[in-house]
Structure formats: structure tokens, C-alpha cells
Design a protein around this motif. Structure first.
Motif, short mmCIF file in Angstrom:
data_model
loop_
_atom_site.label_atom_id
_atom_site.label_comp_id
_atom_site.label_asym_id
_atom_site.label_seq_id
_atom_site.Cartn_x
_atom_site.Cartn_y
_atom_site.Cartn_z
N GLU A 49 28.48 40.20 45.04
CA GLU A 49 29.37 41.10 45.01
C GLU A 49 30.81 40.75 45.52
N ASP A 50 30.66 39.67 46.68
CA ASP A 50 31.79 39.12 47.36
C ASP A 50 32.67 38.21 46.57
N MET A 51 31.62 37.58 45.74
CA MET A 51 32.33 36.38 44.95
C MET A 51 33.05 37.00 43.96
N ILE A 52 32.60 37.99 43.27
CA ILE A 52 33.39 38.69 42.25
C ILE A 52 34.76 39.34 42.66
N ASN A 53 34.84 40.28 43.87
CA ASN A 53 35.59 40.79 44.34
C ASN A 53 36.63 39.96 44.96
N GLN A 54 36.28 38.73 45.73
CA GLN A 54 37.12 38.04 46.20
C GLN A 54 37.59 36.84 45.23
N LEU A 55 37.18 36.52 44.01
CA LEU A 55 37.61 35.40 43.06
C LEU A 55 38.85 35.33 43.13
N PRO A 56 40.00 36.26 42.88
CA PRO A 56 41.46 36.38 42.71
C PRO A 56 41.89 35.69 44.06
N ARG A 57 41.36 36.01 45.11
CA ARG A 57 41.90 35.48 46.43
C ARG A 57 42.12 33.96 46.32
N PHE A 58 40.86 33.36 45.90
CA PHE A 58 40.83 32.03 45.89
C PHE A 58 41.43 31.19 44.64
N LEU A 59 42.03 32.12 43.72
CA LEU A 59 42.58 31.61 42.68
C LEU A 59 44.21 31.34 43.21
N GLY A 60 44.55 32.15 44.22
CA GLY A 60 45.92 32.06 45.00
C GLY A 60 46.73 33.32 44.15
N LEU A 61 48.22 33.33 44.87
CA LEU A 61 49.06 34.14 44.38
C LEU A 61 49.45 33.78 42.92
N LEU A 103 46.58 39.68 44.12
CA LEU A 103 46.71 40.97 44.07
C LEU A 103 46.16 41.69 43.17
N LEU A 104 45.44 41.01 42.13
CA LEU A 104 44.62 41.76 41.28
C LEU A 104 43.36 42.37 42.10
N ARG A 105 42.97 42.08 43.36
CA ARG A 105 41.97 42.74 44.03
C ARG A 105 42.49 44.16 44.40
N ASP A 106 41.11 44.96 44.37
CA ASP A 106 41.65 46.41 44.86
C ASP A 106 41.98 46.66 46.23
N ILE A 107 42.50 47.84 46.78
CA ILE A 107 42.91 47.93 48.17
C ILE A 107 41.73 47.64 48.95
N GLU A 108 40.47 48.07 48.87
CA GLU A 108 39.43 47.64 49.76
C GLU A 108 39.24 46.62 49.99
N HIS A 109 39.60 45.45 49.12
CA HIS A 109 39.25 44.03 49.36
C HIS A 109 40.45 43.31 49.57
N GLY A 110 41.89 43.85 49.99
CA GLY A 110 42.97 43.11 50.17
C GLY A 110 43.92 43.13 49.30
N GLY A 112 29.82 43.76 41.09
CA GLY A 112 30.79 43.80 42.21
C GLY A 112 30.60 44.68 43.09
N SER A 113 29.68 45.95 42.75
CA SER A 113 29.93 47.18 43.56
C SER A 113 28.40 47.76 44.01
N PRO A 114 28.16 48.32 45.27
CA PRO A 114 27.02 48.70 45.34
C PRO A 114 26.83 50.02 44.84
N ASN A 115 25.77 50.63 44.79
CA ASN A 115 25.52 52.02 44.10
C ASN A 115 26.19 53.04 45.15
N ALA A 116 26.65 54.23 44.54
CA ALA A 116 27.26 55.08 45.42
C ALA A 116 26.17 55.80 46.11
N GLU A 117 26.47 56.25 47.33
CA GLU A 117 25.64 56.90 48.30
C GLU A 117 25.64 58.35 47.96
#
Length: 474
Positions: free
Chosen positions: A137-149, A153-160, A370-375
Motif C-alpha cells: 500500500e505504501d509503495m503505491i501511495n508514495q510512488l509519486p514522491r519518489f518520482l519527484g516534483l 503532488l499527485l498523492r492524496d492529502i493523507e499521504h502528503g 493502496g487502501s485498507p478496507n473501511a472499518e
């Protein structure tokens, strides 16, 4: 082995929902009290001249009643104020919890994102060369971060990032549209090709019985699903079982197999192949829905009949899409859903459906969305900490943690659980079937239509068109 239970009656998310419901109830009660005070204050007042006409005892009773009405009106007003204050406190508590949860979640995700390279290396070394669910899940959500600016910015608010919608919710549909637009992928209608001979199975209404049907579906020829019918005194109950991803092509079935439809069979593809994953995650299984309806109808299902839907791996994604489909929901009732090792966090579960979803924390597949099941109150996710070490599973494919045999062991582990959510979920499943029953199993083989062949131009037509182009105009 051990497990963590998320969602259900014991979840924090359910408690927050209860706070919201309590706020609504208190607000409503306060409004009713104010209405009551208004009605009481509007009660008729007897003129003094009228009171002199009665006896002394009557006058005392009337005055006492008037005072009682006034006191009741005042009490309603006071209680309405207290109820409103309490509703405000409950709403504030809920808001503060959600704000704190958001801040803590953001901090945890930031730390996990910074440590992601180490986490990946640790998992590869200690998890059979594969990332765990959370790491995936982290790899999917943080992939844009490692691609740089500007990709970060394509990440959601929860992941920066800057967007509300999770990355996977945008990524999979857009990727599907891109692949189709570039003619690299063809999502075609899926048809029911044939039906196998009816068989009987013993079913005791347990999760283990559902796993047994999953194992049976996996042993059937490629492209198959199962519909199991349980006859009841008033209505029938059906179990729809969808297998996981299959690499084998379709086979022409012989003996005891009734062909359905007259369409061509040549070139039909296995609907559970790799393209089936894209169909499920990027297209909401839209091409599969008509075949599901047809298979249920062929099995005898009528309007308003109950259908329990189960799926393993890819099959679990289709299963969640099926219980969400508006068309199918107008015909059938879906009281129960179970999935095993499936990435279903992007898709909600309807309020009328109870979901029991088993995951292994070392299984990478449930994390590929990229997402846990909703509780949620009606959605119970049981996450086991590791595969059953007493069973030889093998490390091929997606690894031992993703094997259906592993989830079979996990289902057995739920026997005698004291967790309130697990007890409730197993009880709901048992109540659907009652005592042990015999089911009629039918196998349906499905196929995806092949890509249409490009029409080659006719030589005579091409020659005629060429002559028309050079002929002089009249």
C-alpha cells in the motif's frame, strides 16, 4: 498465529458513527422538547370571572392544573437547553477525535513514507522476496514522491499530496482508459458458454464451507464459476463462488456439459486472466454483470432471492463489484459477502450486505489497491499475522501467504473466537443457512469475446476506388 479484527461492532470507526447518530438523536430530542414547551405555553387560560362560577374545590383544581402546565413548559425548556448542550459536547468530541486521527494518520504515513525503502528491503529479505500488505500500500501511495516534483503532488492529502481522492482511485480507472485508448487492452463482453452437470455438496453454514466451495471452483476447468442452490421451505438461497486469477486458456468441455448460446467459441478468452484484474479494478466488472445474472437465472434464482457472494483473490474484487451493482440489486438480495486475499479497499460494501474479509498481513495482493478496507459496522476485516507454518504451501506465484490453502487454515482459526465482530459475523452466516444443508452445485463456464479482427480491404474495391480517383470529373 494471531489476527487483528477491523470494523464491526467493536471498531473505533463504528463508535464515531454512533457518536454522530447520538448527536442527531439528541438534537432531535431537543427540538421535540421545544415543540412541547411551545404547545404547553399555548394552552388556554381561564378568565378569573369564569373561575368564580365554580366551587372552591374546582377553582383549586383548575389553578393547580394551570400551574402544572406552566411548570411542565418550563421543564421542557430547561431540558431542551440541556439536551442541546449535550449534543454540542458529543459533536465536539467527535470532531476532536477525527481531527486527532487525521493528524496522527498524517504523521504515521509521513514516517512510513520516509522509511519505505528500508521497509521494502526488510520485506524482501524476510517475506519470501515479496512486500507485505502495508508495504505494498505504501509503495503505491508514495510512488509519486519518489518520482519527484511535480509528481509528488499527485498523492492524496493523507499521504502528503494535495488531492482528496486516494491515488489508486484515480490511477486504476485512468490507466484502464489509457490502455484501451492506445489499443493495448480490449475489455470485451463476457458470455456464459455452458453449464456443467448438477452435483450435491454438504454445507454446514460455516466460513470453512465457503472455502470448500472456493477450492472446488479452483479445480474446475478454466473460466468457471459456481452457483450453489439451497432449497428452502419458503425461498431458495444461492452461493455464487468466483475463483482467483487463472493463466490457463479456456478448454472445450465434453460430457455432461450443456452448451448455452449459439455464438462462436473460437478465440474466446478466460475471463479470470490478467485482463480480468483490469476489468475488476478499472471497470467495476461491468462486462461480467450480465453473465452473473444469466448464471443465477439458469440456476433457478428468482427476483428477491438471496445470494451469498464469495471470491478469492481476483474473484473477491468481482464479488464486491457484484454486490454493489445497481442492476443486480434490483433483482436479488445480497445479505452476505466473503473475500479471501482480495484487494477491495477502494470499493464500499452496501449497508444491506454484511462482509467478512480475510487477509494475511504478509500477503502483498490485498495491498495492491493502496487502501485498507473501511472499518464499518457491516464490514469485518480479519488480518492474520502470518501463514500457517504447519502446512507446506510453497513459495511460488504470490507466495505462501496468498495461497487459498493458507486462507483455509485462517478460516479454521476463527473457530471459537471470542471477538464480538467475528462471533456476530459467523452467527449471521450460520443463521442464513440454519442447520447443515445439502446444496446443488452447478458449474458455469464463461468466456470473454475476442478482439474483432481488422477488416481487410477488398482488392477489387480498392482498384475501383483508385480508378474513380483518376477519372475526369463530368
Amino acid at each position: 498465529m494471531g489476527y487483528e479484527v477491523r470494523g464491526g461492532p467493536g471498531s473505533m470507526r463504528f463508535s464515531v458513527a454512533e457518536l454522530e447518530r447520538t448527536t442527531s438523536m439528541l438534537t432531535g430530542a431537543g427540538a421535540e422538547l421545544l415543540d412541547g414547551a411551545s404547545i404547553l405555553l399555548g394552552a388556554p387560560v381561564f378568565p378569573a370571572a369564569m373561575l368564580t362560577l365554580g366551587t372552591l374545590m374546582m377553582r383549586m383544581r383548575v389553578l393547580e392544573a394551570v400551574r402544572g402546565v406552566a411548570e411542565a413548559a418550563a421543564a421542557c425548556g430547561v431540558r431542551a437547553g440541556e439536551t442541546g448542550a449535550l449534543a454540542a459536547k458529543v459533536a465536539t468530541a467527535r470532531l476532536r477525535y477525527e481531527q486527532t486521527e487525521s493528524v496522527v494518520g498524517y504523521g504515521i504515513n509521513a514516517v512510513r513514507g520516509s522509511l519505505l525503502p528500508l521497509g521494502v528491503m526488510w520485506d524482501l529479505a524476510n517475506n519470501g522476496g515479496r512486500p507485505r500488505t502495508l508495504t505494498t500500500e505504501d509503495m503505491i501511495n508514495q510512488l509519486p514522491r519518489f518520482l519527484g516534483l511535480p509528481f509528488g503532488l499527485l498523492r492524496d492529502i493523507e499521504h502528503g499530496g494535495v488531492t482528496e481522492e486516494p491515488l489508486a482511485d484515480r490511477l486504476y480507472p485512468q490507466l484502464t482508459d489509457f490502455l484501451q485508448g492506445q489499443n493495448l487492452l480490449y475489455l470485451a463482453p463476457i458470455e456464459v458458454l455452458g453449464e456443467g452437470r448438477e452435483r450435491f455438496v454438504e454445507f454446514d453454514g460455516s466460513v470453512e464451507s465457503l472455502v470448500d466451495l472456493q477450492k472446488l471452483a479452483e479445480r474446475e476447468p478454466p473460466g468457471s464459476l459456481l452457483v450453489t442452490r439451497f432449497d428452502g421451505p419458503h425461498d431458495n438461497l444461492y452461493v455464487l463462488t468466483i475463483p482467483g486469477t487463472q493463466a490457463d486458456p479456456l478448454e472445450e468441455r465434453q460430457g455432461g456439459f450443456r452448451r448455452i448460446g449459439q455464438g462462436p467459441r473460437a478465440g474466446m478468452a478466460n475471463p479470470w486472466d490478467g485482463t480480468g484484474i483490469v476489468e475488476a479494478m478499472g471497470n467495476d466488472s461491468r462486462n461480467l454483470i450480465p453473465s452473473i445474472e444469466e448464471a443465477l437465472r439458469e440456476s433457478g434464482a428468482k427476483d428477491e432471492d438471496r445470494v451469498v457472494v464469495t471470491g478469492y483473490s481476483q474473484g473477491g474484487i468481482h464479488a464486491v463489484n457484484i454486490v454493489n451493482d445497481e442492476h443486480l440489486n434490483t433483482m436479488f438480495s445480497f445479505p452476505y459477502l466473503s473475500t479471501f486475499g482480495s484487494p477491495t479497499g477502494r470499493t464500499p460494501v452496501p449497508k444491506g450486505t454484511h462482509a467478512l474479509q480475510l487477509e494475511d498481513g504478509k500477503d502483498m495482493v490485498p495491498g495492491t489497491d493502496g487502501s485498507p478496507n473501511a472499518e464499518e459496522r457491516n464490514r469485518l476485516t480479519v488480518v492474520f499475522d502470518s501463514p500457517d507454518g504447519t502446512v507446506e504451501l510453497g513459495n511460488d506465484g504470490f507466495g505462501e501467504s496468498h495461497k487459498l490453502e493458507n486462507y483455509e487454515s485462517h478460516a479454521k482459526e476463527l473457530r471459537g473466537s471470542g471477538d464480538p465482530g467475528v462471533v456476530e459475523s459467523l452467527g449471521l452466516l450460520g443463521n442464513l443457512f440454519g442447520r447443515s444443508r445439502q446444496g446443488r452445485v452447478r458449474t458455469f463456464q464463461l468466456g470473454r469475446r475476442p478482439r474483432p479482427k481488422a477488416k481487410l480491404p477488398n482488392k477489387n474495391e480498392s482498384k475501383r476506388e483508385g480508378l474513380e480517383r483518376i477519372a475526369p470529373a463530368h
